[in-house]
Every structure is written in C-alpha cells, then in structure tokens.
Write a protein that holds these residues in place. Structure first.
Motif, PDB file in Angstrom:
ATOM      1  N   GLY A   1      48.493 -53.661 -70.702  1.00 45.55           N
ATOM      2  CA  GLY A   1      49.214 -52.462 -70.278  1.00 45.55           C
ATOM      3  C   GLY A   1      48.313 -51.501 -69.516  1.00 45.55           C
ATOM      4  O   GLY A   1      48.717 -50.915 -68.513  1.00 45.55           O
ATOM      5  N   LEU A   2      47.086 -51.337 -69.980  1.00 39.50           N
ATOM      6  CA  LEU A   2      46.123 -50.480 -69.275  1.00 39.50           C
ATOM      7  C   LEU A   2      45.794 -51.044 -67.902  1.00 39.50           C
ATOM      8  O   LEU A   2      45.702 -50.307 -66.924  1.00 39.50           O
ATOM      9  CB  LEU A   2      44.827 -50.350 -70.082  1.00 39.50           C
ATOM     10  CG  LEU A   2      44.812 -49.342 -71.213  1.00 39.50           C
ATOM     11  CD1 LEU A   2      43.483 -49.414 -71.943  1.00 39.50           C
ATOM     12  CD2 LEU A   2      45.046 -47.942 -70.705  1.00 39.50           C
ATOM     13  N   PHE A   3      45.601 -52.364 -67.828  1.00 38.89           N
ATOM     14  CA  PHE A   3      45.286 -52.995 -66.548  1.00 38.89           C
ATOM     15  C   PHE A   3      46.418 -52.778 -65.551  1.00 38.89           C
ATOM     16  O   PHE A   3      46.186 -52.408 -64.400  1.00 38.89           O
ATOM     17  CB  PHE A   3      45.043 -54.496 -66.716  1.00 38.89           C
ATOM     18  CG  PHE A   3      43.829 -54.842 -67.523  1.00 38.89           C
ATOM     19  CD1 PHE A   3      42.719 -54.011 -67.577  1.00 38.89           C
ATOM     20  CD2 PHE A   3      43.781 -56.030 -68.226  1.00 38.89           C
ATOM     21  CE1 PHE A   3      41.596 -54.355 -68.323  1.00 38.89           C
ATOM     22  CE2 PHE A   3      42.663 -56.388 -68.958  1.00 38.89           C
ATOM     23  CZ  PHE A   3      41.575 -55.543 -69.010  1.00 38.89           C
ATOM     24  N   ILE A   4      47.643 -52.991 -65.991  1.00 33.89           N
ATOM     25  CA  ILE A   4      48.804 -52.839 -65.107  1.00 33.89           C
ATOM     26  C   ILE A   4      48.940 -51.391 -64.649  1.00 33.89           C
ATOM     27  O   ILE A   4      49.181 -51.120 -63.479  1.00 33.89           O
ATOM     28  CB  ILE A   4      50.083 -53.333 -65.818  1.00 33.89           C
ATOM     29  CG1 ILE A   4      50.005 -54.853 -65.994  1.00 33.89           C
ATOM     30  CG2 ILE A   4      51.335 -52.934 -65.041  1.00 33.89           C
ATOM     31  CD1 ILE A   4      51.033 -55.428 -66.936  1.00 33.89           C
ATOM     32  N   ARG A   5      48.756 -50.463 -65.568  1.00 26.12           N
ATOM     33  CA  ARG A   5      48.838 -49.041 -65.205  1.00 26.12           C
ATOM     34  C   ARG A   5      47.757 -48.665 -64.192  1.00 26.12           C
ATOM     35  O   ARG A   5      47.991 -47.922 -63.252  1.00 26.12           O
ATOM     36  CB  ARG A   5      48.725 -48.179 -66.456  1.00 26.12           C
ATOM     37  CG  ARG A   5      49.015 -46.742 -66.205  1.00 26.12           C
ATOM     38  CD  ARG A   5      49.198 -45.992 -67.499  1.00 26.12           C
ATOM     39  NE  ARG A   5      49.247 -44.572 -67.201  1.00 26.12           N
ATOM     40  CZ  ARG A   5      48.700 -43.647 -67.933  1.00 26.12           C
ATOM     41  NH1 ARG A   5      48.074 -43.960 -69.046  1.00 26.12           N
ATOM     42  NH2 ARG A   5      48.783 -42.381 -67.587  1.00 26.12           N
ATOM     43  N   SER A   6      46.559 -49.199 -64.370  1.00 30.06           N
ATOM     44  CA  SER A   6      45.472 -48.936 -63.437  1.00 30.06           C
ATOM     45  C   SER A   6      45.824 -49.474 -62.050  1.00 30.06           C
ATOM     46  O   SER A   6      45.587 -48.806 -61.041  1.00 30.06           O
ATOM     47  CB  SER A   6      44.175 -49.574 -63.940  1.00 30.06           C
ATOM     48  OG  SER A   6      43.111 -49.331 -63.045  1.00 30.06           O
ATOM     49  N   ILE A   7      46.404 -50.678 -62.004  1.00 31.88           N
ATOM     50  CA  ILE A   7      46.803 -51.273 -60.723  1.00 31.88           C
ATOM     51  C   ILE A   7      47.886 -50.430 -60.060  1.00 31.88           C
ATOM     52  O   ILE A   7      47.783 -50.071 -58.886  1.00 31.88           O
ATOM     53  CB  ILE A   7      47.313 -52.716 -60.929  1.00 31.88           C
ATOM     54  CG1 ILE A   7      46.165 -53.639 -61.335  1.00 31.88           C
ATOM     55  CG2 ILE A   7      47.993 -53.234 -59.655  1.00 31.88           C
ATOM     56  CD1 ILE A   7      46.606 -55.018 -61.788  1.00 31.88           C
ATOM     57  N   GLU A   8      48.936 -50.121 -60.806  1.00 30.18           N
ATOM     58  CA  GLU A   8      50.106 -49.447 -60.232  1.00 30.18           C
ATOM     59  C   GLU A   8      49.842 -47.990 -59.869  1.00 30.18           C
ATOM     60  O   GLU A   8      50.382 -47.486 -58.889  1.00 30.18           O
ATOM     61  CB  GLU A   8      51.289 -49.544 -61.199  1.00 30.18           C
ATOM     62  CG  GLU A   8      51.818 -50.944 -61.336  1.00 30.18           C
ATOM     63  CD  GLU A   8      52.933 -51.058 -62.364  1.00 30.18           C
ATOM     64  OE1 GLU A   8      53.175 -50.084 -63.129  1.00 30.18           O
ATOM     65  OE2 GLU A   8      53.555 -52.138 -62.414  1.00 30.18           O
ATOM     66  N   GLU A   9      49.018 -47.293 -60.667  1.00 23.58           N
ATOM     67  CA  GLU A   9      48.836 -45.855 -60.472  1.00 23.58           C
ATOM     68  C   GLU A   9      47.420 -45.468 -60.038  1.00 23.58           C
ATOM     69  O   GLU A   9      47.094 -44.287 -59.982  1.00 23.58           O
ATOM     70  CB  GLU A   9      49.204 -45.123 -61.764  1.00 23.58           C
ATOM     71  CG  GLU A   9      50.655 -45.372 -62.199  1.00 23.58           C
ATOM     72  CD  GLU A   9      50.985 -44.705 -63.530  1.00 23.58           C
ATOM     73  OE1 GLU A   9      50.369 -43.669 -63.861  1.00 23.58           O
ATOM     74  OE2 GLU A   9      51.859 -45.239 -64.241  1.00 23.58           O
TER      75      GLU A   9
END
Length: 74
Positions: free
Chosen positions: A3-11
């Motif tokens: 979840g942290l990785f995806i949030r870092s990518i998206e935002e």
C-alpha cells in the motif's frame, strides 16, 4: 508495505527506508517508488539522485517521510 509503495507511485510521496545492503551494511534512504515487482522495487533515491533497485527482502523498515522533522527547522 505494498500500500505504501502504490501510494508513493501514485502520489509521488517520499518514503523513508532502512535497507540492508549486499555488503551487510545498513543504509537509510529517502525515495519515491517508480515500480514494484514481487522481488524488487525500483525507486528514485533522493540521496543518490538516481533510479535505484532494491531487493524487497532486504527492506527492514519503510514509512512515509517524516515531514515534522523539517517543520521545526525554520
């Protein structure tokens, strides 16, 4: 962790990571994730100022960057 990785990518959110390098030394990095696989993450490392690849199994800790440490310096 994903979840942290995806949030870092998206935002484009920086993450603080404690990492065990191949030479068994610990390093602390601030990075913005660009790609995630089952074995690796590719991220822009703010310390080295370039894209780096990190083994997921060597990531000891990863958290959103602490913005409070910057807030009180001014």
């Amino acid at each position: 962790m994903d979840g942290l990785f995806i949030r870092s990518i998206e935002e484009n959110i920086p993450l603080e990571m404690i990492y065990l390098a191949e030479n068994q030394e610990l390093s602390q990095r601030t990075l913005i994730v660009r790609e995630v696989t089952e074995e690796y993450i590719r991220a822009y490392c703010l310390l080295r100022k370039q894209i780096r690849t990190f083994k997921r199994e060597n990531i000891l800790s990863i958290l959103p960057e602490s913005r409070t440490k910057h807030r009180y310096l001014h």
